[in-house]
Each structure stands twice: as C-alpha cells, then as structure tokens.
Design a protein around this motif. Structure first.
Motif: not given
Length: 381
Positions: A277-302
């Motif tokens: 379990i990894t808990i990330y605390t994001l910088a202000e205004g970086q939520g959308d960028g992190f989510d797009r990055l995470a979604n891309a990685v989830v697709g690659e892992v799958s």
C-alpha cells in the motif's frame, strides 16, 4: 526610424505573446503560467509606452511604465514563474511568494512616485541615469531575487536528471534565463537602437518557454498516447518471445525435483501473496496529472504483468491531495519483477513532479479470500 520600427514590432510581438500566454493559462491553469502572463503583460505595456517615447520623446509616465515593465515586473515574474515551474516543495514555494510580494509592492510604489532627474530623449532611457538611490537599490534587489530564483530552478532541474522531460525543462529554463537577462540589460543600459532588438528577443524567448512548458505536460499525460512514444522499443521486445530476468529466475529457481526426486508439498497460494500500500501526498494542483500518469501505469501493469494480481489507484474523497495505490503480487518474485518493469521505472522517475511525500506499507498476506471478479473489475486484463 529604425528604433521606432523595432520598438513597434517588439510591442506587437509582446501583445501577441500576451494573448498566447492568456490562452495557455486558461487551458492549463497554474501558478507558473499566470506568472509568465503577468511578466508578458508588464513588458508589453512597457514597450507600448516606449513606442510613444521613441516617437515623441520619453516623459514621466512613459519612462515609469517602461521601467516598471522592463526592469521590474518582467524579470521578477519570469524568474518566479521558472521557480514555480521547477520547484515542487511547498515550503520553498511559500517562501518565494513572501519575497515576491516584498519585491513587487515596495518597488512598484517607489518607482511610481519617486522623482525623475535628467533630460529624457527618444532612445530607451537607462534606469540609473534618471532615478535616485532608493529606486535603483530596490530594482537591484528585485533583480538579485530573480537571479536567486533562476539559479535555484536550474539546480533543481539538473538534480532530477536531464533525460526526457528533464531536457525539456532545462530548455524552458534556459529561455527564461535569456529573456530575464535581456530585459534587465535593456532596463539598465538602454542600448540605443539595439535595445528594441534585445526586447524582441526577450519577448520571443518568454513566448517560446511558455509554449514548451505547456506542450510536454499535455503530451506526456495524454491517456491514449502516453506510452506510445516512450515505449516503442519495449513494445517491439514484447512482440518476440523473450524472458525477463526475474521470470528466468522464477523458472530456474526450482531445483527441488532434481535434488529430492519429487516436488515439495503444495503451499497455500495465499501464504505467498505479497501486498504493498503506497500513500502519496500530492503537490497543489497536481491531482489531474498524477491521475493520468497512474491510469497509464495501471494499463501497462494489466497488459504486461500476469503475476501482479491487483494494481489500483484510489482517490480519497476527504483528502483531495492524497492518492492510495494498492498492489497484490502472486509472490515475492512477482513483486520484484513488477518493480523492474520499464513502465514502473518511468513512473517512479516522473513522481517527483507531482508528489511531495510518500508512505509505503508492505504486507505479507498470511491468509486471504477474494472473489476473482473483484480483481477483474478493478484491473481488467
């Protein structure tokens, strides 16, 4: 007339750059984009006042507007935008904003009301020849502040590495350093007919830096194309039946049959499961960028990791700046294989641009029961 023409062209390019930066700030709002927009507007207003000055000689209002934009607002806000673009630490950003208010409000007030000495002509007037000691000291302090911001931004980007986006970030900062330097030089020296030409270069550099800063962040996090360019070579390798180092280790790490003439007793599948379990605390205004990055990685892992049984990224409704990534691996070797994948290495490399703190909890699942449909729903293959 050459000076008049160059000054007019510089002002025209300045208004075009201001319009373009306004569009960038609306499409991808951020502190850096707003800072560069303020810098472009300040320089452009100063150049517009300079057009009147070179046509009819500079007066008090045109002189003040010119130096407020070219000597103060332009350099300080270009440098501050570079700092916000490169540095993610909240404490550093907060400190820079405190100093920014000081080096904006006080010099702005003093330069607007302090007396002007000497005769003003039709060429760009140097600041030091017509302002007294206090305005000169304030402008010098503001420009030193700008230098500190730029140097800090360059050091931060260099420490992150100069591969991929790091190289683009360095080019962006280089253009901003050039624009800031040209603007400060013109404000200090005037340089006759060369001054408008240098300001044209400053405005063009600022425009180019803003365009480059907008482009990589948009392309990098595009849901469909994020990994198309980054991993073309990797895709080619997966088209051929090749073994990863960890998979080879897994297949060769079973000498039990040769040594003991039979397979060991079957262990409970859940006793081998590994979880993180990894808990990330994001910088202000970086939520959308992190989510797009995470979604891309989830697709690659799958698509590429059959032994990663679950890999999912979760938002936290009560904490908008937190993300929780939960992973379950078939065994320890599956976890090791996962961590060595190119897409995970790339994910780790890009995280500092979005994350200010990370907490990792590793789990050894002694027993578990799960519906297979749940994993399929969370991470479809």
């Amino acid at each position: 007339m050459v000076t008049v023409g160059l000054t007019f062209i510089s002002a025209l390019v300045g208004w075009s750059a201001t319009a373009a930066l306004t569009a960038y700030a609306q499409r991808r709002p951020g502190i850096a984009a707003i800072a560069w927009l303020i810098a472009a507007l300040g320089i452009t207003v100063g150049l517009s006042a300079a057009v009147i000055g070179v046509l009819f000689d500079f007066g008090g209002p045109t002189f003040r507007l010119f130096h407020l934009g070219v000597s103060l607002i332009g350099p300080v806000y270009m440098a501050w935008g570079a700092f916000e673009y490169a540095v993610r630490a909240p404490n550093a950003r907060f400190t820079s904003r405190l100093f920014l208010s000081v080096f904006t409000i006080v010099p702005l007030a003093v330069l607007s009301i302090d007396r002007i000495s000497g005769r003003l002509g039709s060429s760009f007037p140097p600041l030091a020849e017509h302002y007294d000691l206090i305005p000169r000291a304030l402008v010098n302090g503001a420009q030193v502040f700008a230098v500190v911001l730029l140097v800090t931004a360059l050091v931060v980007v260099a420490r992150r590495g100069l591969h991929g986006p790091g190289r683009t970030d360095l080019v962006v900062l280089g253009l901003l350093v050039l624009a800031t330097l040209l603007s400060a030089i013109v404000g200090r020296t005037g340089l006759e007919a060369v001054g408008p030409l240098l300001m044209l270069g400053a405005v063009s550099s600022l425009w180019g830096a803003a365009a480059l800063a907008a482009k990589p962040r948009r392309d990098v996090y595009d849901d469909d194309d994020y990994y198309d360019d980054e991993y073309d070579d990797v895709d080619d390798e997966f088209d051929e039946p090749q073994e990863e180092p960890v998979r080879r280790k897994r297949r060769n790490a079973d000498p039990y049959d040769d040594l003991y003439g039979g397979a060991p007793a079957a262990a409970s599948p859940s006793s081998k499961l590994r979880g993180v379990i990894t808990i990330y605390t994001l910088a202000e205004g970086q939520g959308d960028g992190f989510d797009r990055l995470a979604n891309a990685v989830v697709g690659e892992v799958s698509a590429r990791e059959p032994d990663t049984m679950l890999f999912a990224s979760h938002t936290v409704p009560s904490a908008p700046l937190q993300r929780i990534v939960y992973a379950i691996y078939r065994d320890e070797l599956a976890q090791e294989e996962h961590e060595q994948q190119p897409h995970m290495l790339e994910f780790a490399r890009r995280l500092p641009a979005h994350v200010v703190a990370t907490n990792v909890i590793e789990l050894s699942l002694s027993d578990a029961a799960a519906n297979e449909g749940l994993a399929a729903m969370l991470m479809p293959r």
